[in-house]
Write a protein that holds these residues in place. Structure first.
Motif, short mmCIF file in Angstrom:
data_model
loop_
_atom_site.label_atom_id
_atom_site.label_comp_id
_atom_site.label_asym_id
_atom_site.label_seq_id
_atom_site.Cartn_x
_atom_site.Cartn_y
_atom_site.Cartn_z
N GLY A 14 23.29 15.47 64.77
CA GLY A 14 23.62 16.76 65.35
C GLY A 14 25.07 16.80 65.84
N ARG A 15 25.53 17.99 66.17
CA ARG A 15 26.93 18.20 66.55
C ARG A 15 27.34 17.39 67.78
N TYR A 19 31.44 20.57 57.43
CA TYR A 19 30.15 20.12 57.92
C TYR A 19 30.34 19.03 58.97
N TRP A 20 29.37 18.93 59.86
CA TRP A 20 29.48 17.96 60.95
C TRP A 20 29.54 16.53 60.45
N TYR A 21 28.79 16.19 59.41
CA TYR A 21 28.82 14.81 58.93
C TYR A 21 30.21 14.43 58.43
N VAL A 42 32.99 15.23 59.82
CA VAL A 42 33.77 14.85 61.01
C VAL A 42 33.60 13.35 61.25
N LEU A 43 32.35 12.88 61.23
CA LEU A 43 32.09 11.46 61.44
C LEU A 43 32.67 10.62 60.30
N GLU A 44 32.49 11.06 59.06
CA GLU A 44 32.99 10.29 57.92
C GLU A 44 34.51 10.13 57.97
N HIS A 45 35.23 11.19 58.29
CA HIS A 45 36.70 11.10 58.37
C HIS A 45 37.13 10.24 59.56
N THR A 46 36.40 10.32 60.65
CA THR A 46 36.73 9.49 61.81
C THR A 46 36.54 8.02 61.46
N VAL A 47 35.40 7.68 60.87
CA VAL A 47 35.12 6.30 60.47
C VAL A 47 36.16 5.81 59.47
N PRO A 52 32.60 23.13 62.34
CA PRO A 52 33.85 22.37 62.36
C PRO A 52 34.83 22.94 61.34
N ALA A 53 36.11 22.92 61.67
CA ALA A 53 37.12 23.47 60.77
C ALA A 53 38.22 22.45 60.46
N VAL A 54 38.84 21.90 61.51
CA VAL A 54 39.94 20.97 61.30
C VAL A 54 39.78 19.78 62.24
N LEU A 55 39.86 18.59 61.68
CA LEU A 55 39.82 17.35 62.45
C LEU A 55 41.19 16.70 62.37
N THR A 56 41.73 16.37 63.54
CA THR A 56 42.99 15.62 63.60
C THR A 56 42.67 14.31 64.30
N ILE A 57 43.03 13.22 63.63
CA ILE A 57 42.79 11.90 64.23
C ILE A 57 43.95 10.98 63.86
#
Length: 182
Positions: free
Chosen positions: A155-156, A103-105, A107-112, A89-94
Motif C-alpha cells: 500500500g501507499r 504506480y506505487w510499486y 516508487v519502491l522499485e526506483h528507490t531500491v 504518484p507522479a514524480v520521484l526524486t532520489i
C-alpha cells in the motif's frame, strides 16, 4: 492493544506474539506473522493504527460538518503525513535522479534501484533488515535487483515508509527522497 496487557506487559516479543495470536481483536491478528519487532515494524503498526483512527473519528469542529480536504498540492513532497486515498504518484526524486512514476510499486522499485546502484556495499544491510521482503532466490518475487528478488506490491503508506527507511539505512538524509503526487 489487548485485554491481557497486565499479564504480558514485561514479557519478551515471542511470548507476546503467542498472546496476540489468541486475541479476538482483528488489529492483533497480523501480529503473529511478524518476525521482528523493531523500529520499522513499530512505525508501520503506528501508521495502520493512525489510518484506522482517521477513518473512524472524522475530523470536525463541534457542531460543524467535516470540511473537505484539498487534494495534494502540486510539488508537495510526501515524506510524512496523510496520503489521500486517490493520490497517485507522479514524480520521484532520489539522490539527484528523477523518475516519472504512475504506480506505487514503481516508487519502491526506483528507490531500491537507485540505492543499489549508488551504495552497493551497503545493500546487504537493507536485505538483513527486511528478510521477509528480499530473497537470494531470484524467482521468489517479481521485482529484481542484482542477485536479489524482492516484494514490491504494498500500500501507499508502506511503500513511502519503506523507501524512507531504506534511505536512512544507507546513511542518507531523507531530504534526498521526494515523491510528488497528483
Amino acid at each position: 492493544i489487548t485485554q491481557e496487557n497486565p499479564a504480558i506487559t514485561n514479557a519478551d516479543f515471542e511470548v507476546k506474539k503467542a498472546w496476540y495470536a489468541l486475541d479476538n481483536l482483528m488489529i492483533n491478528a497480523g501480529m503473529k506473522n511478524i518476525r521482528f519487532w523493531r523500529r520499522y515494524q513499530i512505525d508501520q503498526r503506528s501508521g495502520v493504527l493512525a489510518a484506522f483512527c482517521v477513518k473512524i473519528w472524522a475530523r470536525c469542529e463541534a457542531g460543524e460538518p467535516e470540511k473537505t480536504k484539498p487534494a495534494v498540492s502540486a510539488g508537495t513532497c510526501m515524506r510524512q503525513g496523510e496520503i489521500p486515498k486517490m493520490a497517485r504518484p507522479a514524480v520521484l526524486t532520489i539522490a539527484g535522479s528523477t523518475y516519472e512514476v504512475k504506480y506505487w510499486y514503481q516508487v519502491l522499485e526506483h528507490t531500491v534501484k537507485t540505492v543499489y546502484e549508488k551504495e552497493p556495499q551497503k545493500f546487504d544491510r537493507i536485505v538483513r533488515e527486511y528478510p521477509g521482503y528480499f530473497s537470494d532466490d531470484p524467482s521468489r518475487y517479481k521485482s529484481r535487483i542484482g542477485s536479489y528478488s524482492y516484494k514490491s506490491r504494498f500500500g501507499r503508506y508502506q511503500i513511502r515508509d519503506m523507501c524512507l527507511n531504506i534511505v536512512r539505512l544507507v546513511g542518507w538524509n531523507e531530504e534526498v527522497w521526494c515523491l510528488t503526487c497528483e
